[in-house]
Design an enzyme around this catalytic site. Structure first.
Site, PDB file in Angstrom:
ATOM      1  N   ASP A   1       7.676  44.660  36.563  1.00 48.64           N
ATOM      2  CA  ASP A   1       6.561  44.515  35.640  1.00 48.64           C
ATOM      3  C   ASP A   1       6.841  45.043  34.240  1.00 48.64           C
ATOM      4  O   ASP A   1       6.584  44.375  33.249  1.00 48.64           O
ATOM      5  CB  ASP A   1       5.327  45.229  36.213  1.00 48.64           C
ATOM      6  CG  ASP A   1       4.134  45.153  35.289  1.00 48.64           C
ATOM      7  OD1 ASP A   1       3.785  44.033  34.877  1.00 48.64           O
ATOM      8  OD2 ASP A   1       3.572  46.207  34.955  1.00 48.64           O
TER       9      ASP A   1
ATOM     10  N   GLU B   1       6.142  51.652  25.938  1.00 50.03           N
ATOM     11  CA  GLU B   1       6.565  50.913  27.123  1.00 50.03           C
ATOM     12  C   GLU B   1       6.714  49.437  26.769  1.00 50.03           C
ATOM     13  O   GLU B   1       6.254  48.971  25.715  1.00 50.03           O
ATOM     14  CB  GLU B   1       5.595  51.093  28.297  1.00 50.03           C
ATOM     15  CG  GLU B   1       6.162  50.548  29.610  1.00 50.03           C
ATOM     16  CD  GLU B   1       5.492  51.118  30.848  1.00 50.03           C
ATOM     17  OE1 GLU B   1       6.068  50.965  31.937  1.00 50.03           O
ATOM     18  OE2 GLU B   1       4.414  51.715  30.735  1.00 50.03           O
TER      19      GLU B   1
END
Length: 442
Positions: free
Chosen positions: A48, A406
């Site tokens: 992910d 991120e």
């Protein structure tokens, strides 16, 4: 200050290759990645984000948007010399979806890995030893949001592969999309899994599943379904993936119904454009929220280009979209200006993304201490769009900051889609003049 959109597009494709799970092929372009998670209940797919869980909602959403860009702006991939690389990249997701859906059992694997366990491990995906449970939806455990979202991805992919001459694979994708959408329609209810990605309703995914099946089959029942799921007020919330907005754009394309045109126009003039609900940074970046600010704006830039092609305030939407992408590629004030929020693009970009694999040195060196290390990551995570700047244009390149730093599947999908749309504008001599407030002067 000119932007090399083709280079940015090529690098974005590499980011998805870096996210591959499973047994990697001989042509793997990421030398610091190897085989991983070979004992998963469904092998393959994409991790992910900086972690190693395979979450069905963002994975299917990213695949849908990426395939949409391929269907809509194929000329951009051809002109960039990236068509083969794109089909090679996206097939990794489609092979995973095909393996995850068991039409006979009416069961779909929607998540592989435990987010809580995974987030306690900072290391290479190749070195994982923790339990990786399998989360499924079926007739007794519904998850029509993930199921129909995956059906949308499969149907969009079937169009892309058919257009590229692979009728056999396109038929496989379409058959899976039809049965998966039918399953979702008959078993409504959102997936109740771990609280990392959750839905409160499934109307947006049901709408996009129906619309992509309509585009793939021209069966009017799918269009009628989509209109029944569409809620002209839902788009007003500018949800994190823009699924309902995208579906409304597809419905307008098919019907030219003025109600959809109106809500799409207002989505930009009253929500995203200056003076609307979204805040703007001093350098002119549309800053919706702190967590993944670049993700929200990049995804909206892609929808803006789609909307422009439908003839909805095209000059304004195109100019806005290009200016926002230009900001992310360097038209900003961070670090003296010319800072790219796409890793590997330009001369200045994030060096310490919150990404386990990139942060670990080449084996047999240990990954211990990598999370807190102030050193640049040993491997360049080419193409990854990081979370993005603060509302005042500031940004801190720290690996522990998963809010600003991120990377994720859904961050890059709209960003790559927007890049393809801008390249299409270049190819058709429609690239607008822009006036970014902090232009790169390299």
């Amino acid at each position: 200050g000119a932007k090399d959109y083709k280079d940015a597009l090529a690098k974005s494709i590499l980011f998805y290759d870096a996210q591959r799970s499973g047994k990697l092929p001989a042509n793997n372009p990421i030398p610091w990645r190897g085989d991983s998670a070979l004992k998963d209940c469904v092998v393959g797919g994409w991790y992910d984000a900086g972690d190693h869980v395979k979450f069905g909602l963002p994975l299917s959403s990213a695949a849908t948007v990426l395939s949409w860009s391929l269907v809509k702006y194929k000329d951009a991939y051809v002109a960039s010399g990236q068509l083969d690389n794109m089909f090679d990249m996206i097939k990794w997701a489609y092979d995973y979806f095909l393996a995850a859906w068991n039409a006979q059992k009416q069961e779909l694997v929607v998540q592989v890995g435990d987010g809580d366990l995974d987030h306690k491990f900072w290391g290479r995906p190749e070195d994982m030893t923790m339990n990786r449970p399998c989360y499924t939806v079926n007739k007794t455990k519904p998850g029509s949001d993930v199921a129909s979202g995956t059906a949308a991805a499969l149907a969009a992919g079937s169009i892309a592969y058919k257009d590229n001459g692979d009728a056999s694979y396109a038929a496989k994708l379409l058959d899976a999309a039809k049965s998966l959408y039918s399953f979702a329609k008959s078993n409504r209810g959102v997936f109740e899994g771990q609280a990392y990605y959750t839905d409160t309703a499934d109307n947006d995914e049901m709408c996009e599943g129906a619309m992509w099946l309509y585009k793939a089959t021209n069966d009017n029942q799918y269009l009628e379904d989509a209109k029944s799921y569409s809620d002209l007020e839902v788009a007003w919330g500018y949800g994190w993936e823009n699924k309902m907005v995208g579906c409304q754009a597809l419905i307008y394309e098919a019907t030219k119904n003025e109600s959809y045109r109106d809500v799409l126009e207002r989505h930009f003039t009253e929500v995203w454009f200056p003076g609307g609900d979204v805040d703007y940074s001093p350098c002119g970046f549309a800053w919706r929220t702190k967590w993944g600010s670049a993700r929200h704006t990049a995804n909206t830039a892609f929808i803006a280009l789609i909307v422009a092609d439908l003839g909805i305030i095209p000059d304004q939407t195109r100019k806005w979209a290009v200016e926002q992408i230009n900001y992310l590629l360097g038209d900003n004030s961070h670090d003296g200006g010319c800072f790219s929020y796409e890793i590997g693009y330009g001369s200045k970009y994030p060096l310490r993304p919150h990404h386990r694999a990139a942060s670990c040195p080449t084996p047999p060196a240990s990954c211990e201490g990598a999370l807190d290390s102030p050193a640049p990551s040993p491997h360049v995570l080419n193409g990854a769009l990081v979370g993005g700047p603060e509302a005042d244009d500031s940004y801190t390149d720290i690996r522990t900051d998963y809010v600003l730093n991120e990377v994720a599947l859904d961050y890059n999908s709209g960003f790559q889609g927007a890049l393809s749309g801008i390249i299409h504008l270049q190819l058709t001599n429609k690239l607008p003049a822009t006036d970014n407030k902090c232009p790169c002067k390299e």
